[in-house]
Motif scaffolding. Structure first.
Motif, PDB file in Angstrom:
ATOM      1  N   ALA A 170      -4.837  95.461  23.803  1.00 17.38           N
ATOM      2  CA  ALA A 170      -3.698  95.187  24.683  1.00 17.38           C
ATOM      3  C   ALA A 170      -4.176  94.955  26.112  1.00 17.38           C
ATOM      4  O   ALA A 170      -3.656  94.093  26.831  1.00 17.38           O
ATOM      5  N   ASP A 171      -5.179  95.711  26.494  1.00 15.73           N
ATOM      6  CA  ASP A 171      -5.711  95.567  27.845  1.00 15.73           C
ATOM      7  C   ASP A 171      -6.336  94.188  28.036  1.00 15.73           C
ATOM      8  O   ASP A 171      -6.123  93.534  29.053  1.00 15.73           O
ATOM      9  N   VAL A 172      -7.070  93.750  27.024  1.00 11.03           N
ATOM     10  CA  VAL A 172      -7.741  92.455  27.124  1.00 11.03           C
ATOM     11  C   VAL A 172      -6.737  91.306  27.151  1.00 11.03           C
ATOM     12  O   VAL A 172      -6.833  90.398  27.983  1.00 11.03           O
ATOM     13  N   THR A 173      -5.763  91.337  26.239  1.00 10.12           N
ATOM     14  CA  THR A 173      -4.799  90.236  26.213  1.00 10.12           C
ATOM     15  C   THR A 173      -3.964  90.226  27.497  1.00 10.12           C
ATOM     16  O   THR A 173      -3.579  89.171  27.994  1.00 10.12           O
ATOM     17  N   ARG A 174      -3.710  91.401  28.033  1.00  9.24           N
ATOM     18  CA  ARG A 174      -2.943  91.490  29.279  1.00  9.24           C
ATOM     19  C   ARG A 174      -3.724  90.843  30.422  1.00  9.24           C
ATOM     20  O   ARG A 174      -3.212  90.027  31.175  1.00  9.24           O
ATOM     21  N   ARG A 175      -4.987  91.210  30.519  1.00  7.49           N
ATOM     22  CA  ARG A 175      -5.829  90.610  31.568  1.00  7.49           C
ATOM     23  C   ARG A 175      -5.933  89.104  31.386  1.00  7.49           C
ATOM     24  O   ARG A 175      -5.830  88.340  32.343  1.00  7.49           O
ATOM     25  N   PHE A 176      -6.166  88.714  30.136  1.00  6.33           N
ATOM     26  CA  PHE A 176      -6.343  87.294  29.847  1.00  6.33           C
ATOM     27  C   PHE A 176      -5.104  86.486  30.230  1.00  6.33           C
ATOM     28  O   PHE A 176      -5.199  85.369  30.747  1.00  6.33           O
ATOM     29  N   SER A 177      -3.939  87.062  29.966  1.00  7.11           N
ATOM     30  CA  SER A 177      -2.687  86.368  30.295  1.00  7.11           C
ATOM     31  C   SER A 177      -2.558  86.114  31.788  1.00  7.11           C
ATOM     32  O   SER A 177      -1.791  85.260  32.224  1.00  7.11           O
ATOM     33  N   LYS A 178      -3.289  86.867  32.565  1.00  3.12           N
ATOM     34  CA  LYS A 178      -3.207  86.704  34.020  1.00  3.12           C
ATOM     35  C   LYS A 178      -4.365  85.884  34.592  1.00  3.12           C
ATOM     36  O   LYS A 178      -4.492  85.760  35.814  1.00  3.12           O
ATOM     37  N   HIS A 179      -5.188  85.352  33.712  1.00  3.91           N
ATOM     38  CA  HIS A 179      -6.281  84.493  34.156  1.00  3.91           C
ATOM     39  C   HIS A 179      -5.705  83.346  34.988  1.00  3.91           C
ATOM     40  O   HIS A 179      -4.670  82.766  34.645  1.00  3.91           O
ATOM     41  N   PRO A 180      -6.376  83.002  36.088  1.00  8.29           N
ATOM     42  CA  PRO A 180      -5.840  81.983  36.999  1.00  8.29           C
ATOM     43  C   PRO A 180      -5.579  80.621  36.353  1.00  8.29           C
ATOM     44  O   PRO A 180      -4.698  79.880  36.796  1.00  8.29           O
ATOM     45  N   ASP A 181      -6.321  80.270  35.308  1.00  7.99           N
ATOM     46  CA  ASP A 181      -6.127  78.965  34.674  1.00  7.99           C
ATOM     47  C   ASP A 181      -4.954  78.953  33.690  1.00  7.99           C
ATOM     48  O   ASP A 181      -4.560  77.898  33.197  1.00  7.99           O
ATOM     49  N   VAL A 182      -4.436  80.141  33.385  1.00  7.99           N
ATOM     50  CA  VAL A 182      -3.351  80.219  32.403  1.00  7.99           C
ATOM     51  C   VAL A 182      -2.035  79.807  33.051  1.00  7.99           C
ATOM     52  O   VAL A 182      -1.603  80.396  34.032  1.00  7.99           O
ATOM     53  N   THR A 183      -1.422  78.774  32.468  1.00  7.31           N
ATOM     54  CA  THR A 183      -0.174  78.271  33.063  1.00  7.31           C
ATOM     55  C   THR A 183       1.050  78.775  32.311  1.00  7.31           C
ATOM     56  O   THR A 183       2.161  78.712  32.803  1.00  7.31           O
ATOM     57  N   GLU A 184       0.835  79.253  31.082  1.00  3.02           N
ATOM     58  CA  GLU A 184       1.969  79.607  30.245  1.00  3.02           C
ATOM     59  C   GLU A 184       1.511  80.638  29.216  1.00  3.02           C
ATOM     60  O   GLU A 184       0.458  80.463  28.608  1.00  3.02           O
ATOM     61  N   VAL A 185       2.260  81.688  29.043  1.00  2.00           N
ATOM     62  CA  VAL A 185       1.939  82.691  28.032  1.00  2.00           C
ATOM     63  C   VAL A 185       2.964  82.594  26.911  1.00  2.00           C
ATOM     64  O   VAL A 185       4.136  82.907  27.103  1.00  2.00           O
ATOM     65  N   LEU A 186       2.526  82.136  25.755  1.00  2.00           N
ATOM     66  CA  LEU A 186       3.464  81.947  24.646  1.00  2.00           C
ATOM     67  C   LEU A 186       3.715  83.261  23.923  1.00  2.00           C
ATOM     68  O   LEU A 186       4.799  83.519  23.438  1.00  2.00           O
ATOM     69  N   ARG A 227      -1.392  78.780  27.332  1.00  2.00           N
ATOM     70  CA  ARG A 227      -1.809  77.415  27.609  1.00  2.00           C
ATOM     71  C   ARG A 227      -2.498  77.402  28.963  1.00  2.00           C
ATOM     72  O   ARG A 227      -2.099  78.101  29.893  1.00  2.00           O
ATOM     73  N   VAL A 228      -3.538  76.594  29.035  1.00  2.00           N
ATOM     74  CA  VAL A 228      -4.256  76.463  30.298  1.00  2.00           C
ATOM     75  C   VAL A 228      -3.943  75.094  30.879  1.00  2.00           C
ATOM     76  O   VAL A 228      -3.309  74.274  30.206  1.00  2.00           O
ATOM     77  N   GLY A 229      -4.366  74.860  32.097  1.00  2.36           N
ATOM     78  CA  GLY A 229      -4.064  73.610  32.788  1.00  2.36           C
ATOM     79  C   GLY A 229      -4.110  72.400  31.887  1.00  2.36           C
ATOM     80  O   GLY A 229      -5.047  72.215  31.117  1.00  2.36           O
ATOM     81  N   GLY A 230      -3.097  71.560  31.945  1.00  2.00           N
ATOM     82  CA  GLY A 230      -3.057  70.397  31.096  1.00  2.00           C
ATOM     83  C   GLY A 230      -2.345  70.644  29.783  1.00  2.00           C
ATOM     84  O   GLY A 230      -2.142  69.745  28.993  1.00  2.00           O
ATOM     85  N   GLY A 231      -1.939  71.897  29.548  1.00  2.00           N
ATOM     86  CA  GLY A 231      -1.154  72.199  28.363  1.00  2.00           C
ATOM     87  C   GLY A 231      -1.981  72.463  27.121  1.00  2.00           C
ATOM     88  O   GLY A 231      -1.455  72.493  26.017  1.00  2.00           O
ATOM     89  N   PHE A 232      -3.273  72.657  27.288  1.00  5.25           N
ATOM     90  CA  PHE A 232      -4.126  72.913  26.131  1.00  5.25           C
ATOM     91  C   PHE A 232      -3.971  74.362  25.665  1.00  5.25           C
ATOM     92  O   PHE A 232      -4.048  75.297  26.471  1.00  5.25           O
ATOM     93  N   GLN A 233      -3.750  74.536  24.372  1.00  5.52           N
ATOM     94  CA  GLN A 233      -3.474  75.878  23.853  1.00  5.52           C
ATOM     95  C   GLN A 233      -4.751  76.670  23.551  1.00  5.52           C
ATOM     96  O   GLN A 233      -5.697  76.143  22.988  1.00  5.52           O
TER      97      GLN A 233
END
Length: 290
Positions: free
Chosen positions: A210-226, A236-242
């Motif tokens: 949970a800690d890892v996915t939470r941190r990852f969701s806040k990565h600066p390149d992440v534009t959307e958390v599905l 999704r990261v910049g450009g909409g790539f999943q």
DNA sequence: AGGCGGTACTG
DNA sequence: CAGTAC
DNA sequence: GCCT
């Protein structure tokens, strides 16, 4: 004009979508999709095979029935079963199941409750905020539907391997530096070195997922958390790539790496092999059956 | 004739 | 729990 | 729908 594998595959996919929305047996629906995939990856033109009188049922996922339908499409240019099914539905309705997040049940709900018959209708209803009120839907689902519709126009989302690599490398380094993270592996078609990659499957070992996915969701390149839970996050990261992140315990690393590298068809064969030996194979390991 | 992958996240 | 995705 |  000759009918090619691609055309037949598309007809079969369309048939699958229609049957799906009509509530047909999901395994029958899947059979059409499987056959479509077989045709697309076939190195030979199935029209030539028909002309040569070859036995189409030798193709994986193609039985007597679908072989007949392939022959019909190749020789007449028509697919009567599809035309018949299409006459039961508004022509644009089946397209809705191609929107990620919308399966047959939700599409039928949209149709019955709001009279939505096309992606165009859906867009209007979602913009008007009518979709969020439906049972099983919510504000977040509605927002996501609008995003998915916007993405639909964009040209093919698959990336060339080299471009996927440029996204994967920094993410990998970032994850390796993430507290509590052990191994990091980019699996999936990327690891299989396919020419193009539809998404990134990143496998990570850690005790506190949970800690890892939470941190990852806040990565600066992440534009959307599905989605994001204790063992998996889809973003999704910049450009909409999943990008799918999976977290497993260290002792499941091997089986998880095998499983998430695929391909799907390969995994199915491995599972069957395990079953034949009285075992069970999944992403966590190989276990004695029952 | 009967099975068809097994698991996780959202609402 | 149902629906959906992977 | 296909497969065993």
């Amino acid at each position: 004009m000759a009918v090619h594998n691609r055309d037949i595959a598309e007809a079969f996919r369309r048939m699958a979508d229609v049957l799906d929305v009509e509530g047909e047996n999901p395994f029958r629906v899947r059979a059409y999709r499987q056959a479509a995939a077989t045709l697309e990856s076939l190195p030979r033109d199935v029209g030539d095979m028909v002309a040569a009188g070859e036995d189409l049922t030798r193709l994986p996922g193609v039985g007597e029935d679908l072989a007949n339908k392939i022959r019909e499409i190749v020789t007449t240019g028509h697919f009567r079963a599809l035309e018949e099914e299409l006459s039961h539905l508004p022509p644009g309705l089946a397209d809705l199941v191609r929107i990620p997040g919308l399966g047959p049940k939700r599409v039928r709900a949209l149709y019955q409750l709001l009279g939505i018959e096309s992606i165009e209708d859906l867009k209007k209803a979602a913009e008007a905020g009518e979709v969020a009120n439906l049972p099983g839907f919510g504000a977040r689902t509605e927002a996501r539907i609008l995003e998915e519709i916007a993405r639909l126009g964009a040209t093919e989302r698959r990336l060339r391997l080299i471009d996927a690599e440029h996204i994967a490398n920094p993410l990998t380094s970032w994850l390796e530096a993430c507290p509590g993270v052990g191994r990091v592996l980019v699996a999936g078609s990327f690891r299989r070195r396919k020419e193009t990659v539809g998404d990134l499957d990143i496998l990570v070992t850690a005790a506190d997922g949970a800690d890892v996915t939470r941190r990852f969701s806040k990565h600066p390149d992440v534009t959307e958390v599905l989605s994001a839970g204790p063992t998996r996050a889809t973003v999704r990261v910049g450009g909409g790539f999943q990008v799918d992140l999976r977290v497993v315990d260290e002792n499941a690393y091997g089986s998880a790496a095998l499983y998430f590298t695929g391909s799907k068809a390969h995994n199915i064969e491995l599972r069957k092999l395990a079953i034949r030996h009285g075992w069970k194979l999944n992403e966590y390991g190989l276990f004695a059956g029952e």
